[in-house]
Design a protein around this motif. Structure first.
Motif, PDB file in Angstrom:
ATOM      1  N   ARG A   1     -39.011  -1.746  -3.705  1.00 35.68           N
ATOM      2  CA  ARG A   1     -37.810  -1.192  -4.326  1.00 35.68           C
ATOM      3  C   ARG A   1     -36.824  -2.307  -4.658  1.00 35.68           C
ATOM      4  O   ARG A   1     -36.213  -2.331  -5.723  1.00 35.68           O
ATOM      5  CB  ARG A   1     -37.161  -0.176  -3.388  1.00 35.68           C
ATOM      6  CG  ARG A   1     -36.076   0.662  -4.049  1.00 35.68           C
ATOM      7  CD  ARG A   1     -35.548   1.713  -3.098  1.00 35.68           C
ATOM      8  NE  ARG A   1     -36.546   2.712  -2.751  1.00 35.68           N
ATOM      9  CZ  ARG A   1     -36.976   2.941  -1.515  1.00 35.68           C
ATOM     10  NH1 ARG A   1     -36.487   2.254  -0.495  1.00 35.68           N
ATOM     11  NH2 ARG A   1     -37.890   3.863  -1.267  1.00 35.68           N
ATOM     12  N   ALA A   2     -36.719  -3.249  -3.740  1.00 35.63           N
ATOM     13  CA  ALA A   2     -35.794  -4.361  -3.973  1.00 35.63           C
ATOM     14  C   ALA A   2     -36.304  -5.274  -5.083  1.00 35.63           C
ATOM     15  O   ALA A   2     -35.537  -5.718  -5.938  1.00 35.63           O
ATOM     16  CB  ALA A   2     -35.609  -5.153  -2.690  1.00 35.63           C
TER      17      ALA A   2
ATOM     18  N   VAL B   1     -47.638  -5.184  -6.306  1.00 32.68           N
ATOM     19  CA  VAL B   1     -48.134  -3.909  -6.824  1.00 32.68           C
ATOM     20  C   VAL B   1     -49.609  -4.043  -7.203  1.00 32.68           C
ATOM     21  O   VAL B   1     -50.430  -3.174  -6.912  1.00 32.68           O
ATOM     22  CB  VAL B   1     -47.297  -3.474  -8.043  1.00 32.68           C
ATOM     23  CG1 VAL B   1     -47.978  -2.350  -8.778  1.00 32.68           C
ATOM     24  CG2 VAL B   1     -45.917  -3.052  -7.611  1.00 32.68           C
ATOM     25  N   GLN B   2     -49.930  -5.165  -7.811  1.00 31.83           N
ATOM     26  CA  GLN B   2     -51.336  -5.355  -8.193  1.00 31.83           C
ATOM     27  C   GLN B   2     -52.228  -5.435  -6.972  1.00 31.83           C
ATOM     28  O   GLN B   2     -53.340  -4.906  -6.968  1.00 31.83           O
ATOM     29  CB  GLN B   2     -51.470  -6.617  -9.028  1.00 31.83           C
ATOM     30  CG  GLN B   2     -51.079  -6.366 -10.469  1.00 31.83           C
ATOM     31  CD  GLN B   2     -51.504  -7.507 -11.353  1.00 31.83           C
ATOM     32  OE1 GLN B   2     -51.241  -8.661 -11.042  1.00 31.83           O
ATOM     33  NE2 GLN B   2     -52.149  -7.184 -12.455  1.00 31.83           N
TER      34      GLN B   2
ATOM     35  N   LEU C   1     -50.643  -9.411   0.904  1.00 30.05           N
ATOM     36  CA  LEU C   1     -49.228  -9.508   0.523  1.00 30.05           C
ATOM     37  C   LEU C   1     -48.637 -10.813   1.037  1.00 30.05           C
ATOM     38  O   LEU C   1     -47.888 -11.490   0.330  1.00 30.05           O
ATOM     39  CB  LEU C   1     -48.441  -8.318   1.094  1.00 30.05           C
ATOM     40  CG  LEU C   1     -48.759  -6.944   0.523  1.00 30.05           C
ATOM     41  CD1 LEU C   1     -47.778  -5.911   1.060  1.00 30.05           C
ATOM     42  CD2 LEU C   1     -48.700  -6.954  -0.994  1.00 30.05           C
ATOM     43  N   ASP C   2     -49.024 -11.139   2.259  1.00 30.17           N
ATOM     44  CA  ASP C   2     -48.552 -12.378   2.850  1.00 30.17           C
ATOM     45  C   ASP C   2     -48.944 -13.589   2.016  1.00 30.17           C
ATOM     46  O   ASP C   2     -48.126 -14.464   1.731  1.00 30.17           O
ATOM     47  CB  ASP C   2     -49.181 -12.531   4.243  1.00 30.17           C
ATOM     48  CG  ASP C   2     -48.098 -12.573   5.289  1.00 30.17           C
ATOM     49  OD1 ASP C   2     -46.919 -12.441   4.894  1.00 30.17           O
ATOM     50  OD2 ASP C   2     -48.420 -12.733   6.472  1.00 30.17           O
TER      51      ASP C   2
ATOM     52  N   LEU D   1     -42.858 -11.425  -8.120  1.00 26.63           N
ATOM     53  CA  LEU D   1     -43.460 -11.217  -6.801  1.00 26.63           C
ATOM     54  C   LEU D   1     -43.806  -9.736  -6.616  1.00 26.63           C
ATOM     55  O   LEU D   1     -44.895  -9.382  -6.165  1.00 26.63           O
ATOM     56  CB  LEU D   1     -42.459 -11.654  -5.733  1.00 26.63           C
ATOM     57  CG  LEU D   1     -42.979 -11.817  -4.322  1.00 26.63           C
ATOM     58  CD1 LEU D   1     -43.951 -12.964  -4.286  1.00 26.63           C
ATOM     59  CD2 LEU D   1     -41.818 -12.074  -3.371  1.00 26.63           C
ATOM     60  N   GLY D   2     -42.846  -8.893  -6.996  1.00 28.71           N
ATOM     61  CA  GLY D   2     -43.058  -7.455  -6.849  1.00 28.71           C
ATOM     62  C   GLY D   2     -44.276  -6.987  -7.627  1.00 28.71           C
ATOM     63  O   GLY D   2     -45.101  -6.225  -7.118  1.00 28.71           O
TER      64      GLY D   2
END
Lengths: 773, 553
Positions: free
Chosen positions: A619-620, A467-468, A522-523, A462-463
């Motif tokens: 970060r998470a 980022v993309q 993002l959503d 997901l992260g």
């Protein structure tokens, strides 16, 4: 004089160089079939006896049993566990292999279609020109120049799919490789054979046609000539839009004259037979100009196509294999780097990449006793986008050693420590039970740990997607391809990586409308991910969904939300002065604010908070994998093995064996008498040539002291002076002839290995060929 | 002293006079080397007299240095070109004082030998008048009383000169020759001499200093090895060598056994890798054939296994492929090139209807000399899923034989198999370093490669005869192992007749010369029987001869 050489064993002979061993059943047949050949029969008898010896030898362990799998943990691993590993490997690799080849095909497909369209469109233009008033006086051959990239190893796949695709479109395809086309007759023969073999063969006949091509099974006695092709074409009278496509797969490998002649011949026929030529180029278009004459280039009607798509391909592969984790096995930072370097710095070869990947997976299931744990995790097969894992029971009971191994992992110990920290007494009880009770560990602790791992993998993917999405708003030059992002993701902390900093700077530069768009994307990423198990991220105190929700509210109505949350005008912001550029930090981070007057202070404040939210989410999500329990098992670490297996350094190995033998032979006798602690003395001891060393090693070290020319006699004398000291630890000193024989052997070996070569420049001299250690 | 010079053998006289002729032709062709006529032609008195006269004239011209006309006149009679006259003038001016002296001494007759020879030397190397300077310099060197020694020295120098003439070429102007002179002689002449002689020229525009640097670098430093030769050692035959080495105890026996057991533990893993479609290549120091053969024997329990000794000097790869086709695949009577055969095997193992499921090919030393050109065919074999290749490499640069597409086809997994075993078998075909009268099969091939077609056929006749004889011996004697002890031989007359019948030789003389060539290279040996008849034979056994004959085609 007959050489009285006595063979070492049955596979050594002064006259025979090929020995064929057959399994017992077939061998007896063979004996019946060929009794007339005397010498062979004799040899075979010898071989049979050797086989008998071999049997006894292998009786202790049949290496082919269980497909080569052996019980690990000093043989204490149960058979079921070993069988399970074997099964898991097959289960994992087979679909993965299909996925990889499908990906490659899919990526190439676009370019292949382009070439197919070109082929279909060729000659139609010529025909219309003929109908018109001004027919071209010269016949031009339609030519597609295909740039296929430097990864020559992948080309056979690429051209194979091109060939298949062209077959499907009812063209006749000839795939020529330079190794079979060393001369024009060879080339024509190979071509006509394939045309003939392809006759009536449908879409899938490609490989068979090719196998027949070079095998010499063609029609004997017929002169292979283009006129034959014309006759055949007239008789076959295929569909009007069929073409004969001649693909020269590796154009650089062909002799320039051969291609030149071929083009000239083909030009004469291309009015009657629609020949389309495809050049596969690995380098640049210059190559065509350099190898063909101007006259023959003028006979070509060239169009260029770019099929260099290995980078896209590798990105797709990395996404599906590592980021979205088709399987639980992933690569640790170092091993991944080795994999990626091989690709980026060496050849851009997908085949090479896949090869390494396969070997790593093989190694994982072959040598990692805990690889059985991956049987507990399976993916829910509910369409591609679903990334949920399900944790099941392990099909076998783990043995004592495996359980102990799990307990010994550092990450597992940290997991228990954390339990104790957070849950207090309950945690302590839990940890103690897990350490003592094997069943408890396997039945409840293991699934929990694996759930952490699976959840981490989901949030990681997901992260990376987020980022993309952020990257998409950045200028092209600052974006990084997925392969690099993944490397950053596993190797750098979010707060430290330089690319992550660029990324945060980019969001901080955003204005309200852009932020609205970003939040929307993002959503959609989060909702597309489907049923997420966010246990891992939540355990670190970050709630992705609610943070995003808050951010959306903030950006929609900054004033209201800020007030609602108790921020007053200026009062609750001790650090929020009225000026735009408030602090030096602001100046550094947001210099654009100097020119930006469109946003209100409230909006800026809201944007700032939102940026903080996004950063904490990332970060998470992108926290290091080293925090996850059991990462030692599921993040492949043996980059050294991959390097030695696929980027081996044979020369260095030989030089180490001869120059620093202690790496291979850990003996006491050759290390000199120096104390092991003293590094200076160790260095000296390295240099010292001891008589106890291997003969060739002595000769090698002596030869390192020489210049280019080595006098054999002097070399011998030096050798003798070392070897004579053997008397110190041997019962008697070697005789002169023994030393001489040993020197001859050593120098012959040196020559065999390629360190020296003989020369005519001076009598009894050899030339040294290598330098350095 | 002059007697010394003239007491030379006729050959020497011939030699020098030849050189004079050569000098003349050179004069005709090359500008800048003209005064060559002043030579050591004094060997024949009449010529010497004439030369002395010329020298006198030259020295007269030298004395009258300001009278260019007269010097030009003198030189003009010798067909000199203007450019070299300039060079002549220049160097004469420089070395004038000594030059005069030199010519003076030469007129005095008796010592003409040395001095003139000195000039001869100058003749070859430099054009124009630098010969005068050189002459004088040589005189100082020739003050060594022993004439014969001087002659020897001179002879060496002459050879040097010849080389220089080759190197120099036409375009070398006279004064640049002078500069080169300093480079050539710098090693064996005193510094003062060089300085005096050449002054600025050595560092001037003509002979760059860097040339000298590199020359020094390569000539003086490159050959500092001693002149010892292996002839100082007692001769040791290959057989003796082997028998001695067989008794030498192994060093580090225990450690190497441990190493070997560690390698053996990996056999199962290697099998797994093979089953997964990788081909294995083994590297590292030490003979790997024992280990690999042991692995191969185990593999052969399930599937046919082919072992190829790639280090074999006369390996015929085509034959190997044919054997695979006939014995494993079951195709009889196959023809075609190596590439054809390889793709035929590949095609068989790709097809679904095959009988043999899979095959292992073990190649010791895939980098062997006879396999180097067949790597493409090997790659074709290796690319088949059902053919597994196990290979070893030993040459440290071996990976260079594969290009990237071959590497992809080979699909290697590399493994370090350092054994420290001696390469006894692999190097058993070499004759290097041992005094041996026999010549290996590789040597024979090497000799044959440089011979004419006729000569090859002469060899072929004897080889075929020997093969036929040994087959008959085999049939007749069976188990007696007679063939091992005695080679079949061919009577000289019969051999000659056979060659003549095939129109290979027309007379016995040509036949003899062919035979001598073979005998010089130890390819053919002859023996006189007790009754005086001569027998010839090739010192190789029938099977080796067979492979040689095949690779000759």
């Amino acid at each position: 004089m007959v050489d009285t050489y006595k063979p070492m064993d049955v596979f050594d002979s002064m006259t025979e160089c090929t020995f064929i061993l057959k399994p017992p059943s077939q061998q007896s047949q063979k004996q019946m079939q060929q009794p007339q050949k005397k010498s062979r029969a004799k040899g075979a008898a010898g071989r049979r006896s050797s086989l008998a010896v071999g049997r006894e030898d292998s009786a202790d362990r049949d290496i082919s049993a269980n497909g080569g799998f052996v019980p690990l943990l000093q043989g204490k691993e149960p058979i079921e566990s070993m069988e399970l590993r074997r099964q898991l490997f097959a289960d994992m690799w087979t679909p993965l292999e299909r996925l990889l080849s499908d990906t490659e095909k899919k990526v190439n497909n676009e370019g292949v279609t382009e070439v197919c369209n070109f082929v279909a469109a060729s000659y139609t233009r010529v025909e219309t020109a003929e109908k018109g008033q001004l027919a071209s006086p010269f016949a031009e051959i339609a030519t597609a120049v295909v740039f296929s990239g430097v990864n020559t190893g992948d080309h056979s796949n690429l051209f194979q799919s091109l060939q298949d695709q062209l077959y499907k479109n009812d063209h006749y395809v000839v795939l020529l490789e330079s190794q079979y086309c060393t001369s024009l007759p060879n080339m024509l023969k190979s071509m006509l054979d394939q045309v003939a073999a392809g006759l009536g063969v449908g879409a899938s006949g490609g490989s068979k046609g090719r196998a027949g091509g070079g095998s010499g099974t063609g029609f004997k006695g017929i002169p292979y000539d283009m006129s034959l092709l014309q006759v055949w074409w007239d008789e076959a009278s295929p569909r009007k839009d069929s073409r004969i496509v001649v693909i020269l797969q590796d154009f650089e490998g062909f002799g320039p004259l051969v291609v030149d002649d071929f083009i000239r011949i083909a030009t004469n026929y291309c009015k009657d037979v629609p020949i389309v030529v495809v050049f596969g180029l690995a380098t640049s278009y210059e190559c065509v100009h350099q190898s063909l004459t101007k006259a023959s280039i003028s006979m070509l009607n060239v169009e260029r196509f770019n099929l260099q798509r290995s980078k896209q391909c590798i990105d797709t592969v990395i996404r599906s294999v590592f980021v979205e984790s088709a399987s639980m096995l992933s690569f640790g930072a170092e091993a991944y780097k080795s994999l990626l370097d091989q690709f980026l710095l060496y050849s851009f070869s997908i085949t090479g990449f896949v090869k390494k990947l396969k070997f790593a997976i093989m190694d994982f299931f072959y040598a990692q006793p805990l690889s059985v744990l991956s049987a507990m995790i399976s993916r829910l097969d509910q369409g591609g986008s679903d990334t949920a894992f399900s944790i099941g029971e392990c099909p076998i009971r783990l043995c004592q050693e495996q359980i102990e191994l799990i307990r010994m992992q550092r990450s597992v110990q940290r997991f228990f420590d954390k339990k104790v920290e957070t849950d207090g007494d309950d945690g302590r009880k839990y940890a103690v039970k897990a350490l003592v009770d094997d069943d408890f560990l396997q039945d409840s602790v293991l699934p929990e740990m694996l759930r952490h791992l699976a959840s981490y993998r989901q949030s990681y993917s997901l992260g990376i997607s987020m980022v993309q999405a952020i990257q998409d708003t950045m200028p092209e030059s600052q974006r990084k391809p997925l392969r690099t992002l993944h490397y950053y993701g596993i190797s750098q902390l979010f707060d430290e990586g330089s690319h992550w900093k660029t990324l945060s700077a980019a969001i901080r530069r955003m204005k309200v409308p852009e932020m609205v768009l970003l939040l929307k994307s993002l959503d959609s990423i989060v909702s597309a991910a489907g049923s997420l198990d966010l246990l891992y991220v939540e355990s670190s105190g970050t709630d992705i969904v609610s943070l995003l929700q808050q951010a959306r509210e903030l950006v929609a109505d900054p004033d209201q939300t800020l007030k609602d949350e108790g921020y007053g005008e200026g009062k609750t912001f001790p650090d929020a002065p009225s000026k735009r550029i408030r602090t030096r930090t602001d100046m550094d981070n947001r210099p654009f604010l100097l020119f930006d007057n469109s946003s209100t202070d409230q909006e800026l404040r809201a944007l700032d908070i939102i940026c903080g939210y996004i950063e904490s989410i990332l970060r998470a999500c992108l926290s290091p994998y080293q925090n996850v329990p059991l990462y030692e098992v599921f993040y492949y670490r043996h980059s050294f093995l991959l390097d030695t297996t696929f980027s081996a350094q044979p020369r260095a190995a030989v030089q180490t064996a001869l120059g620093k033998s202690q790496y291979y032979v850990d003996c006491d006798c050759c290390n000199g008498s120096s104390a092991p602690g003293d590094s200076d003395q160790d260095d000296e001891a390295d240099e010292r040539i001891m008589p106890s060393m291997n003969d060739t090693s002595i000769a090698y070290r002596l030869h390192q002291e020489c210049r280019r020319m080595i006098n054999l006699y002097d070399w011998y004398s030096a050798f003798a002076s070392v070897v004579e000291q053997e008397s110190a630890f041997m019962p008697k000193a070697p005789s002169q002839s023994e030393i001489q024989a040993r020197f001859v052997r050593a120098s012959e070996e040196m020559r065999f290995l390629g360190f020296i070569k003989s020369t005519q420049r001076k009598t009894d001299h050899v030339v040294r060929l290598t330098w350095g250690h | 002293m002059s007697g010394d010079g003239e007491n030379h053998t006729p050959r020497r006289a011939l030699y020098t006079s030849n050189r004079v002729d050569m000098g003349l032709t050179l004069t005709a062709t090359k500008r800048g080397r003209k005064t060559l006529l002043i030579d050591n032609s004094h060997n024949t008195p009449t010529r010497a007299g004439a030369d002395i006269a010329e020298i006198l004239k030259l020295s007269a011209a030298v004395d009258a240095e300001d009278k260019e006309n007269s010097s030009e006149e003198a030189v003009g009679r010798l067909n000199l070109a203007g450019q070299s006259v300039y060079g002549f003038q220049k160097s004469v001016t420089r070395g004038r004082g000594r030059g005069r002296k030199a010519s003076g001494s030469s007129t005095r007759g008796g010592v003409a030998n040395k001095v003139a020879r000195g000039r001869g030397r100058g003749r070859g190397r430099r054009g124009g008048g630098s010969s005068a300077a050189a002459g004088s310099r040589r005189k100082t060197m020739s003050s060594v009383p022993d004439g014969s020694r001087g002659d020897e020295y001179e002879e060496d120098e002459d050879e040097d000169e010849d080389e220089d003439e080759e190197d120099g070429g036409d375009n070398r102007a006279a004064d640049s020759d002078a500069a080169n002179d300093s480079q050539d002689d710098g090693e064996n002449e005193s510094l003062a001499d060089g300085m005096l002689d050449l002054g600025e020229d050595a560092y001037g525009n003509n002979g760059p200093a860097y040339e000298r640097y590199f020359q020094d670098l390569h000539t003086t430093r490159g050959s500092k090895t001693s002149d010892n030769t292996l002839s100082k050692l007692p001769p040791l035959s290959q057989a003796e060598c082997r028998s001695i080495l067989a008794k030498v105890p192994t060093k580090h026996k225990n450690e190497l056994e441990l190493l070997e057991s560690l390698h053996r533990k990996q056999f199962s893993q290697w099998f797994f890798e093979l089953a997964c479609g990788f081909n294995l290549v083994f590297y590292g120091y030490g003979s790997k054939r024992r280990m690999i053969n042991s692995l191969a024997t185990r593999l052969s329990a399930k599937s046919p296994t082919v072992i190829v000794n790639g280090y074999f000097p006369t390996l015929n790869f085509k034959q190997t492929l044919e054997r695979i086709l006939s014995e494993v695949v079951g195709f009889g009577d196959t023809t075609g090139s190596v590439a054809d055969l390889a793709s035929l095997i590949h095609g068989y193992f790709e097809s679904d209807t095959r009988e043999v499921d899979n095959m292992y090919i073990v190649i010791h030393n895939i980098d062997g000399p006879c396999l180097r050109k067949h790597q493409a065919a090997l790659a074709v074999l290796a690319s088949s899923k059902n053919i597994s290749l196990l290979a070893s490499i030993d040459h440290i640069e071996a990976p260079l034989i594969w290009d990237s597409s071959m590497i992809t086809r080979f699909n290697w997994a590399w493994h370090d198999l350092t054994t420290f075993d001696p390469y006894t078998v692999e190097t058993s075909y070499e004759n290097y370093g041992t005094e041996s009268t026999e010549i290996g099969p590789r040597g024979v091939l090497h000799v044959l490669a440089s011979l004419t077609e006729n000569a090859k056929n002469v060899f072929r006749i004897l080889a075929e005869y020997q093969i036929a004889e040994s087959v008959m011996d085999d049939d007749a004697a069976g188990a007696q192992k007679k063939s091992g002890s005695k080679m079949p031989e061919m009577p000289y007359n019969g051999y000659f007749a056979a060659c003549r019948d095939q129109f290979l030789v027309s007379s016995e003389l040509t036949f003899r010369s062919q035979l001598t060539e073979f005998r010089d290279h130890k390819v053919i040996q002859s023996r006189h029987a007790t009754d005086g008849t001569e027998f010839v034979h090739i010192p190789l056994d029938a099977a080796t001869l067979g492979t040689i004959l095949e690779s000759m085609d």
